[in-house]
Design a protein around this motif. Structure first.
Motif, PDB file in Angstrom:
ATOM      1  N   LYS A 132     -42.442 -41.585  64.977  1.00  5.25           N
ATOM      2  CA  LYS A 132     -41.312 -40.560  65.229  1.00  5.25           C
ATOM      3  C   LYS A 132     -39.964 -41.375  65.828  1.00  5.25           C
ATOM      4  O   LYS A 132     -38.995 -40.928  65.247  1.00  5.25           O
ATOM      5  CB  LYS A 132     -41.792 -39.972  66.552  1.00  5.25           C
ATOM      6  N   ASP A 133     -40.130 -42.378  66.187  1.00  2.00           N
ATOM      7  CA  ASP A 133     -38.850 -43.074  66.733  1.00  2.00           C
ATOM      8  C   ASP A 133     -38.328 -43.888  65.653  1.00  2.00           C
ATOM      9  O   ASP A 133     -37.004 -43.990  65.775  1.00  2.00           O
ATOM     10  CB  ASP A 133     -39.312 -44.269  67.822  1.00  2.00           C
ATOM     11  N   PHE A 134     -39.010 -44.387  64.668  1.00  2.00           N
ATOM     12  CA  PHE A 134     -38.457 -44.790  63.536  1.00  2.00           C
ATOM     13  C   PHE A 134     -37.615 -43.778  62.518  1.00  2.00           C
ATOM     14  O   PHE A 134     -36.380 -44.151  62.432  1.00  2.00           O
ATOM     15  CB  PHE A 134     -39.503 -45.339  62.497  1.00  2.00           C
ATOM     16  N   ILE A 135     -38.173 -42.695  62.579  1.00  2.00           N
ATOM     17  CA  ILE A 135     -37.459 -41.559  61.847  1.00  2.00           C
ATOM     18  C   ILE A 135     -36.259 -40.990  62.686  1.00  2.00           C
ATOM     19  O   ILE A 135     -34.917 -40.962  62.072  1.00  2.00           O
ATOM     20  CB  ILE A 135     -38.313 -40.283  61.670  1.00  2.00           C
ATOM     21  N   ALA A 136     -36.185 -40.883  64.098  1.00  2.00           N
ATOM     22  CA  ALA A 136     -34.976 -40.631  64.742  1.00  2.00           C
ATOM     23  C   ALA A 136     -34.120 -41.468  64.912  1.00  2.00           C
ATOM     24  O   ALA A 136     -32.803 -41.066  64.659  1.00  2.00           O
ATOM     25  CB  ALA A 136     -35.727 -40.237  66.199  1.00  2.00           C
ATOM     26  N   ASP A 137     -34.577 -42.756  64.965  1.00  2.00           N
ATOM     27  CA  ASP A 137     -33.483 -43.884  65.099  1.00  2.00           C
ATOM     28  C   ASP A 137     -32.816 -44.266  63.955  1.00  2.00           C
ATOM     29  O   ASP A 137     -31.625 -44.449  63.943  1.00  2.00           O
ATOM     30  CB  ASP A 137     -33.983 -45.400  65.386  1.00  2.00           C
ATOM     31  N   ARG A 138     -33.487 -43.875  62.605  1.00  2.00           N
ATOM     32  CA  ARG A 138     -32.397 -43.873  61.379  1.00  2.00           C
ATOM     33  C   ARG A 138     -32.193 -42.487  60.947  1.00  2.00           C
ATOM     34  O   ARG A 138     -31.529 -42.604  59.731  1.00  2.00           O
ATOM     35  CB  ARG A 138     -33.612 -44.624  60.534  1.00  2.00           C
ATOM     36  N   ALA A 139     -32.025 -41.506  61.571  1.00  2.00           N
ATOM     37  CA  ALA A 139     -31.656 -40.240  61.202  1.00  2.00           C
ATOM     38  C   ALA A 139     -32.281 -39.786  59.947  1.00  2.00           C
ATOM     39  O   ALA A 139     -31.411 -39.320  59.061  1.00  2.00           O
ATOM     40  CB  ALA A 139     -30.288 -40.144  61.140  1.00  2.00           C
ATOM     41  N   ILE A 140     -33.617 -40.131  59.645  1.00  2.00           N
ATOM     42  CA  ILE A 140     -34.284 -39.670  58.423  1.00  2.00           C
ATOM     43  C   ILE A 140     -34.349 -37.997  58.152  1.00  2.00           C
ATOM     44  O   ILE A 140     -34.979 -37.545  59.078  1.00  2.00           O
ATOM     45  CB  ILE A 140     -35.400 -40.499  57.956  1.00  2.00           C
ATOM     46  N   ALA A 141     -33.781 -37.484  57.158  1.00  2.00           N
ATOM     47  CA  ALA A 141     -33.908 -35.938  57.167  1.00  2.00           C
ATOM     48  C   ALA A 141     -34.782 -35.410  56.276  1.00  2.00           C
ATOM     49  O   ALA A 141     -35.308 -34.378  56.501  1.00  2.00           O
ATOM     50  CB  ALA A 141     -32.490 -35.428  56.593  1.00  2.00           C
ATOM     51  N   TYR A 142     -35.682 -36.385  55.396  1.00  2.00           N
ATOM     52  CA  TYR A 142     -36.520 -35.752  54.793  1.00  2.00           C
ATOM     53  C   TYR A 142     -38.126 -35.992  55.575  1.00  2.00           C
ATOM     54  O   TYR A 142     -38.156 -36.803  56.387  1.00  2.00           O
ATOM     55  CB  TYR A 142     -36.817 -36.494  53.158  1.00  2.00           C
ATOM     56  N   PRO A 143     -38.955 -35.209  55.030  1.00  2.20           N
ATOM     57  CA  PRO A 143     -40.451 -35.334  55.694  1.00  2.20           C
ATOM     58  C   PRO A 143     -41.255 -36.288  55.330  1.00  2.20           C
ATOM     59  O   PRO A 143     -40.872 -37.013  54.235  1.00  2.20           O
ATOM     60  CB  PRO A 143     -40.819 -33.726  55.464  1.00  2.20           C
ATOM     61  N   SER A 144     -42.213 -36.778  56.336  1.00  4.76           N
ATOM     62  CA  SER A 144     -43.112 -37.799  55.895  1.00  4.76           C
ATOM     63  C   SER A 144     -44.408 -37.189  56.546  1.00  4.76           C
ATOM     64  O   SER A 144     -44.639 -36.871  57.708  1.00  4.76           O
ATOM     65  CB  SER A 144     -42.653 -38.966  56.770  1.00  4.76           C
ATOM     66  N   ILE A 145     -45.344 -37.555  55.722  1.00  5.72           N
ATOM     67  CA  ILE A 145     -47.055 -37.269  55.917  1.00  5.72           C
ATOM     68  C   ILE A 145     -47.429 -38.316  56.850  1.00  5.72           C
ATOM     69  O   ILE A 145     -47.120 -39.491  56.637  1.00  5.72           O
ATOM     70  CB  ILE A 145     -47.656 -37.134  54.834  1.00  5.72           C
ATOM     71  N   TYR A 146     -47.984 -38.170  58.078  1.00  5.90           N
ATOM     72  CA  TYR A 146     -48.573 -38.916  58.944  1.00  5.90           C
ATOM     73  C   TYR A 146     -50.139 -39.231  58.475  1.00  5.90           C
ATOM     74  O   TYR A 146     -50.753 -38.501  58.450  1.00  5.90           O
ATOM     75  CB  TYR A 146     -48.739 -38.398  60.487  1.00  5.90           C
ATOM     76  N   ASP A 147     -50.217 -40.454  57.827  1.00  9.78           N
ATOM     77  CA  ASP A 147     -51.670 -40.971  57.277  1.00  9.78           C
ATOM     78  C   ASP A 147     -52.016 -42.338  57.520  1.00  9.78           C
ATOM     79  O   ASP A 147     -52.137 -43.143  56.920  1.00  9.78           O
ATOM     80  CB  ASP A 147     -51.156 -40.866  55.694  1.00  9.78           C
TER      81      ASP A 147
END
Length: 199
Positions: A132-147
């Motif tokens: 979650k921090d990775f996504i927030a810190d890099r402002a990634i707008a597309y979704p990712s499956i948690y696998d």
């Protein structure tokens, strides 16, 4: 340095135990590793890190990928993106090349999403809060499956893989290109644009 090189997996269809052993065991080396400066980059048999499937009739269907969104927990699926070109990126917050390519992926997403292109990440073997921090810190707008266990990852069939890996799926849900390495805008965007223009 171990953290800065892509991690090799024998294949996406390898047993989960083998995948876990290779990733957790520091990525190891094998007969298909070649020196790149002072680091190692793992490559597919025949020396290819970029594999394209053309003509379109040679492409194979990708199995559906499903799972919870890393950030929201809501269900995600590849099948919900039928009719679009889909860029699937396998990543982990622990993976240095994933960190370096994240801006290029986000930039390509922003530049192509209006052309019928979707992106779907697969977060592999990761602590959820770190992801979650990775996504927030890099402002990634597309979704990712948690696998975390690699169950969805195991549905992808490629000759061999590294983390990160990026697969581009055409509008009919078939694998059109696979990048067994970190990716740049200059490499990814032309492939995505070409596939988006296919009839």
């Amino acid at each position: 340095m171990l953290a800065s090189r892509p991690c090799r997996m024998s294949s996406f269809v390898a047993p989960l135990a083998a995948i876990t052993a290779l990733v957790v065991g520091g990525c190891g080396t094998g007969d298909d590793a070649v020196a790149q400066g002072d680091t190692f980059q793992f490559i597919s048999p025949g020396g290819k890190t970029v594999i394209t499937y053309d003509p379109p009739a040679s492409r194979k269907q990708v199995r559906d990928l499903t799972g919870p969104d890393v950030s929201t927990g809501q269900p995600l699926s590849l099948s919900s993106m039928v009719g679009k070109v889909v860029v699937i990126n396998v990543w982990g917050s622990w993976c240095a090349p994933c960190r370096s390519e994240s801006d290029d992926l986000e930039q390509t997403y922003e530049q192509t999403k209006g052309s019928g292109v979707a992106f779907l990440g697969i977060d592999f073997r990761d602590d959820r809060d770190s992801a979650k921090d990775f996504i927030a810190d890099r402002a990634i707008a597309y979704p990712s499956i948690y696998d975390y266990p690699g169950l969805q990852l195991g549905k992808l069939t490629t000759p061999t893989s590294v983390v990160p890996t990026t697969m581009v799926v055409d509008k009919k849900g078939r694998a059109a290109a696979v990048f067994l390495k970190s990716i740049s805008v200059d490499e990814l965007k032309p492939v995505v644009t070409r596939l988006a223009a296919e009839q």
